[in-house]
Structures are given as structure tokens and as C-alpha cells.
Design an enzyme around this catalytic site. Structure first.
Site, PDB file in Angstrom:
ATOM      1  N   ARG A 189     -26.931  23.409 -28.926  1.00 42.07           N
ATOM      2  CA  ARG A 189     -26.030  22.485 -28.138  1.00 42.07           C
ATOM      3  C   ARG A 189     -26.209  21.102 -28.750  1.00 42.07           C
ATOM      4  NH1 ARG A 189     -24.906  20.190 -22.224  1.00 42.07           N
ATOM      5  NH2 ARG A 189     -22.559  20.559 -22.051  1.00 42.07           N
ATOM      6  N   GLN A 213     -30.556  27.288 -21.205  1.00 44.50           N
ATOM      7  CA  GLN A 213     -30.844  26.404 -21.872  1.00 44.50           C
ATOM      8  C   GLN A 213     -32.116  25.722 -21.992  1.00 44.50           C
ATOM      9  OE1 GLN A 213     -29.369  21.865 -21.018  1.00 44.50           O
ATOM     10  NE2 GLN A 213     -27.831  22.514 -22.593  1.00 44.50           N
ATOM     11  N   GLY A 236     -18.072  21.966 -17.185  1.00 44.17           N
ATOM     12  CA  GLY A 236     -19.154  21.622 -16.281  1.00 44.17           C
ATOM     13  C   GLY A 236     -18.806  21.425 -14.876  1.00 44.17           C
ATOM     14  N   ARG A 237     -18.221  20.139 -14.380  1.00 45.73           N
ATOM     15  CA  ARG A 237     -18.018  19.747 -13.249  1.00 45.73           C
ATOM     16  C   ARG A 237     -16.819  20.835 -12.575  1.00 45.73           C
ATOM     17  NH1 ARG A 237     -15.881  14.431 -12.821  1.00 45.73           N
ATOM     18  NH2 ARG A 237     -15.112  14.869 -14.844  1.00 45.73           N
ATOM     19  N   TYR A 296     -32.201  13.881 -25.271  1.00 42.40           N
ATOM     20  CA  TYR A 296     -33.589  14.400 -24.980  1.00 42.40           C
ATOM     21  C   TYR A 296     -34.334  14.513 -26.360  1.00 42.40           C
ATOM     22  CZ  TYR A 296     -31.393  14.940 -20.263  1.00 42.40           C
ATOM     23  OH  TYR A 296     -30.942  14.557 -19.004  1.00 42.40           O
TER      24      TYR A 296
END
Length: 377
Positions: free
Chosen positions: A226, A100, A318-319, A179
Site C-alpha cells: 500500500r 496489513q 473504508g468507511r 508510518y
């Protein structure tokens, strides 16, 4: 019509995947201070090579885009060498990786990057920033000039070339989670009046230009994007979510990247189905698993299957991958999953909460010894 499953082989771009489970990119702050990946990062990603695809953590394409301390970079030869060790370890373990690419925009600080942060408009982040010397007040970012916008587009393309040189199968352009690219999309963070601000067609321009430049540099089949419709991470306030994303997705579809990755995809929301219908290629969906709370007992399996049924092609977790190096095996067999330990361990550096999560085999190895010890045998 055959029902898709999480564990069947599939394909994204020109890459064959053994299953539909994707390890989502997660910032872990284990790089060197100069952005060079470290040996422990090779161990971490290789442990999780059972994922159909690993998307490595957010990596800055230039120095001014750095967000937090000890995040990786990819604008120098030393960064390429560091990442080459990571991709080599994952490849040896049988895995596949994208990287990424992320520019922080206003999510940055001079104490971290050595540069004053830049953004679409001089709208500061409202909260303190984490820096190498501790929490510091945010600074007002400098509004990017058009020349700087063009230079940043080129930086993304150059970083994509370096990623391929470093052994990645492709890159994911990060236009989500507050971002820089996301800042251009939102009304609150983008108050420009030129060709990059104002109406939706102008606010999506920068993201489209970045994706097109990256696709031109390494081939669209090596590129993912994304997005995070409506997500308020990092104090984002888009303002007109339902107008932004259909236009953005239509423009991206003309470039034909390998996949579109939706953060916190919700099959109960009409926008998810609208974007699925508008997107002609592979759709990666990241389900909502209750950020900050415990992982579901099934590790996200049911949520992933629900998104597959709603039209997703791949499921990004993810987690669950963070806490379970052997997540695919656990989900396939219905085994219990490790819970994420102390949230702070995600970002503190070192092996704690990083490479020390046990696999099922680790648990089996320790259970007999524990039993013998407790019986006195």
C-alpha cells in the site's frame, strides 16, 4: 473491450474473488492491550465477509512498532491464536482475508509500546499522541541503526509467516499514511546520509527490502503493498512525490507482488495514470470520498466505477464498509447506505459503532414492528 464492473468475479494472486470490492484496512482499537485480537473482532470481520477481499487492520510486526492503544500485533504465538479465530470466522462466513502489516515509526509512544519509538531520523511527530493514559506530548524518535533496519526487515518477514499460519491468504505491507516505511520515503522525515537516505534510490531502499523479504518468506503471490503518493496524513511531507513513486513502483514490479494498493487514488491526476502504466499487475485503488464528511449517497459506487474505467482492477472502500456490513449487496441493488455515526466510536472499544451497524435485513425486521406500534395494532 469488455467494461469491468464492481460485481464480477476476478482474481488476485492465486485467490479467486467473487467481486472487485475490497474492504480497506481500518484501525479500530478493539484488540487486547497486549495486541491479541479479541472475539468481537471475529464478529466484526465475519459480518463483512461479502467483500471480495478483506484487508484486516494495521498490525504491528514487533513491539516497538506499536502505534496506538489496543491495536493488534503479530509477533507472538498468542497473537497467532487470536487472529486464527478471526480468519476462521470469516472463512466460515465465506470470506477471504489479507492482513496489513504496519510499523508506526515515529507514530508511537513509550506509554503505549513500552519502547522508545524509532524512525529514519530524529524528527518528532508535531502533535500530541494518544496513549493509554490520555493525550501526551510526542517524543523525539531515535534514529534507527543499519542493524535495526535489517532486524525490522526480518520482523516483517516473520510476521508474514505468522499471518499465513494464522489463516490469512496473504499480507499487505503498509508503506503509506505517514508510518515507518512512508517516513523513509519522505524528505522531511528521512534526513539520513547513508544508504537509506538522500537520493530517491536510497529512500525507497527500505520499503523494497521489506517487500522482498516478505515475498521471499511467503511467496510474492501472497503479498500486496500500500502506497499513498502525496498524502499528508500524520504530518507527512514527501517533498518530491513525482520522483519517489515511479522509482519505487519500478523496483516493486521486479518483485511481482500480487497487487499495488494506492490510497486516495485520483483518476484526474497524471501520477495515477503514470503508476497504472508502470505497474504490470493488479492495481487496487482507494477513491477519495471526502474524509470527515458524510459518505456519498451511493456509498462510493460511482467513484469506484470511475477508477475501474481509469484502469484500476479492484476498489478498496473504508468507511462504507465500516458502516455497512452488507455493503456489496447495498451497492449492487442501489439500496441506501448507513452513514458513519459519531467519529469517536471508531476507536472507543466495544460494539458501539463497530458490530451494531444494521444490515438491510435488520431494517426490514424492525420496520413492521415499528409500524404496528405506531398504529396501536
Amino acid at each position: 473491450m469488455t467494461t469491468r464492473t464492481l460485481f464480477e468475479a476476478t482474481r488476485v494472486g492465486t485467490l479467486d474473488l467473487p467481486n472487485r470490492l475490497v474492504m480497506a484496512p481500518m484501525t479500530r482499537n478493539r484488540a487486547a492491550a497486549d495486541g491479541t485480537p479479541t472475539p468481537i473482532m471475529s464478529e466484526y470481520y465475519a459480518q463483512r465477509a461479502g467483500a471480495g477481499l478483506i484487508i484486516a487492520e494495521a498490525t504491528t510486526p514487533n513491539a516497538v512498532g506499536a502505534t496506538y492503544p489496543d491495536i493488534p500485533a503479530l509477533y507472538d504465538d498468542r497473537h497467532v491464536q487470536g487472529w486464527r479465530a478471526v480468519t476462521g470466522a470469516v472463512r466460515e462466513a465465506g470470506g477471504r482475508m489479507f492482513l496489513q502489516l504496519q510499523h508506526g515509526g515515529r507514530i508511537g509512544h513509550p506509554e503505549t509500546s513500552g519502547h522508545h519509538p524509532v524512525a529514519p531520523s530524529p524528527v518528532p511527530f508535531p502533535d500530541p499522541m494518544h496513549t493509554p493514559s490520555g493525550s501526551r506530548p510526542p517524543v523525539v524518535p531515535r534514529e534507527m541503526t543499519v542493524d535495526e533496519i535489517h532486524a525490522t526487515v526480518a520482523d516483517f518477514a516473520n510476521a508474514a509467516r505468522r499471518a499465513v499460519d494464522a489463516g490469512f491468504a496473504g499480507v499487505e505491507v503498509h508503506a503509506a499514511n505517514g508510518y515507518l516505511l512512508h517516513q523513509f520515503l519522505g524528505q522531511d522525515t528521512n534526513r539520513r546520509t547513508d544508504a537509506y537516505g538522500g537520493p530517491v534510490a536510497h529512500r525507497v531502499r527500505f520499503t523494497v527490502e521489506v517487500v522482498r523479504a516478505v515475498a521471499d518468506a511467503i511467496g510474492a503471490e501472497r503479498v500486496g503493498v500500500r502506497i499513498a503518493p502525496g498524502v499528508t496524513a500524520n504530518a507527512m511531507a514527501e517533498g518530491d512525490t513525482e520522483a519517489i513513486y515511479p522509482e519505487l513502483v519500478a523496483a516493486l514490479a521486479e518483485i511481482a507482488p500480487a497487487y499495488l494498493h494506492i490510497v486516495f487514488a485520483d483518476p484526474d491526476q497524471p501520477l495515477f495514470h503514470e503508476l497504472r502504466a508502470a505497474w504490470p499487475g493488479t492495481l487496487v485503488a482507494n477513491p477519495v470520498l471526502g474524509w470527515g464528511g458524510p459518505l456519498p449517497e451511493d456509498g462510493g459506487k460511482a467513484a469506484g466505477e470511475r477508477l475501474l474505467a481509469a484502469g484500476a482492477d479492484l476498489i478498496a472502500l473504508g468507511r462504507p464498509f465500516l458502516a455497512n456490513p452488507d455493503l456489496v449487496h447495498r451497492l449492487r441493488t442501489g439500496a441506501p447506505v448507513n452513514q458513519v455515526r459519531d467519529h469517536g466510536l471508531m476507536y472507543t472499544g466495544g460494539p458501539d459503532g463497530y458490530t451494531d451497524y444494521p444490515t438491510l435485513d435488520d431494517a426490514r425486521d424492525t420496520t413492521p414492528r415499528t409500524a404496528l406500534a405506531t398504529t396501536g395494532a
